[in-house]
Scaffold this active site. Structure first.
Site, PDB file in Angstrom:
ATOM      1  N   ASP A   1       0.841  -1.190   0.000  1.00 37.40           N
ATOM      2  CA  ASP A   1       0.000   0.000   0.000  1.00 37.40           C
ATOM      3  C   ASP A   1       0.876   1.240   0.000  1.00 37.40           C
ATOM      4  OD1 ASP A   1      -0.174   1.331   3.098  1.00 37.40           O
ATOM      5  OD2 ASP A   1       0.522  -0.743   2.988  1.00 37.40           O
TER       6      ASP A   1
ATOM      7  N   GLY B   1       7.203  -0.069   4.844  1.00 41.05           N
ATOM      8  CA  GLY B   1       5.941  -0.332   4.147  1.00 41.05           C
ATOM      9  C   GLY B   1       6.113  -0.275   2.640  1.00 41.05           C
ATOM     10  N   GLU B   2       5.030   0.081   1.941  1.00 41.22           N
ATOM     11  CA  GLU B   2       5.047   0.265   0.492  1.00 41.22           C
ATOM     12  C   GLU B   2       5.336  -1.020  -0.285  1.00 41.22           C
ATOM     13  OE1 GLU B   2       7.815   3.398  -0.391  1.00 41.22           O
ATOM     14  OE2 GLU B   2       7.218   4.567   1.354  1.00 41.22           O
ATOM     15  N   GLY B   3       5.249  -2.168   0.369  1.00 41.55           N
ATOM     16  CA  GLY B   3       5.524  -3.428  -0.306  1.00 41.55           C
ATOM     17  C   GLY B   3       6.987  -3.822  -0.298  1.00 41.55           C
TER      18      GLY B   3
END
Length: 356
Positions: free
Chosen positions: A176, A319-321
């Site tokens: 996300d 985060g962010e994959g």
């Protein structure tokens, strides 16, 4: 729409193929168990692909759902409210951790704007064209979405899953790009696990100080009061305390399982959506891997509830994959070893009368 309908559409990975993969593993030249979790991963992939030997992962894709959350106005995030479009821009320009890793690994990245709070002219048309709404509501005092918007977001995620499956994507790294997203994610997990706000409140990908943590805990506590009355309806739950990006991610996960497309989960946001998906279709988690342990207490609780054991624990909180993408080479290695290691050559039985 009733998310419970997915329960009839999702089957488990092929158990017969998994047994065949296990039997083949017994015949390989290296002793069983000597490759650790790589053995388990190879067998899981065989079952997901319905193929023995397992096929190589040749067309992985990073899929990131983007959105802003109104609750960030309370100062519960390390980033400024409404700034998720900056994360999107950095990724598009190759200047974010997930973009750097994806470029190094040769994995394409797809970003889907579900609810960014910015003018659409700031980003490319292929990113923003399917936006459900601009920003999601402040879940401590109002619904994140209307039920109609929640359904539209779920259908958006389903459509993206179908597009990926139809284009030949054979494994998705899911993440996300959000500001404030860990607050609704933690609320969903607390509601579905029946626990208190303090147990699930973490410090997010950007990190927050103690005062911000207290504000976040209070926001989750207030949102939980609003979530508990709608626990019986997953779509209404997403509308009440989720957000368009979370609803889209949930739809993506469920439809990916319908399409038999494996997914690696990243952090607490994807874990929360997976937990909602499990509530709707109990077989769905069999199609998902937990890429990493992010350090968020809510993520650990959700993964434990789904019996998903993270592949990595490197302390990656960005985060962010990015954390899930780091697990991709491990999955690819498991497929290569399972497919390419030779089987043992059985000794030839001596022929009767042979004097040698």
């Amino acid at each position: 729409m009733n998310l419970d309908d997915f329960s009839d559409l999702i089957e488990r990975p092929d158990s017969g193929m998994r047994r065949d993969a296990e039997e083949r593993r017994e015949r390989l030249i290296v002793p069983p168990g000597s490759l650790g979790r790589l053995d388990e991963l190879g067998e899981w992939l065989s079952a997901a692909q319905a193929s023995v030997p397992v096929k190589a992962i040749e067309q992985p894709r990073v899929v990131l759902f983007a959105g802003d959350h109104g609750v960030a106005e309370l100062g519960v995030s390390g980033r400024e409210s409404g700034s998720a479009h900056e994360l999107v821009r950095a990724t598009l320009e190759g200047a974010s951790p997930v973009a750097v890793l994806a470029r190094r690994m040769g994995v394409p990245v797809r970003i889907v704007d579900a609810s960014l709070d910015c003018g659409p002219e700031l980003l490319p048309e292929d990113v923003v064209r399917r936006r459900v709404r601009r920003g999601s509501g402040r879940i401590d005092v109002e619904d994140a979405l209307t039920v109609a918007e929640a359904e539209a977001a779920v259908r958006l995620g389903m459509a993206v899953a179908d597009e990926e499956a139809d284009s030949g994507t054979d494994l998705v790294v899911l993440g996300d790009l959000s500001v404030g997203g860990t607050t609704p994610a933690s609320t969903l997990i607390a509601a579905l696990c029946g626990t208190d706000a303090s147990v699930v409140t973490g410090r997010g990908g950007a990190g927050i100080d103690d005062l911000a943590w207290m504000r976040k805990c209070a926001a989750i506590r207030d949102a939980l009061r609003r979530a508990r009355p709608v626990l019986g309806d997953q779509l209404e739950l997403l509308a009440t305390v989720g957000g368009a990006d979370l609803a889209a991610t949930t739809g993506f996960l469920l439809q990916s399982a319908v399409r038999r497309m494996p997914v690696i989960l990243d952090g607490v946001v994807s874990a929360a959506c997976a937990l909602v998906g499990q509530r709707a279709a109990f077989r769905a988690p069999d199609w998902w891997l937990a890429g990493q342990l992010s350090g968020e207490p809510a993520q650990a609780k959700a993964l434990d509830r789904m019996a998903l054991n993270p592949l990595l624990d490197h302390g990656v909180t960005v985060g962010e994959g990015a954390g899930a993408l780091l697990a991709l080479p491990l999955v690819q290695a498991s497929a290569a070893l399972a497919a390419e290691l030779p089987e043992r050559t059985e000794p030839v039985e001596p022929v009767e009368g042979d004097t040698d």
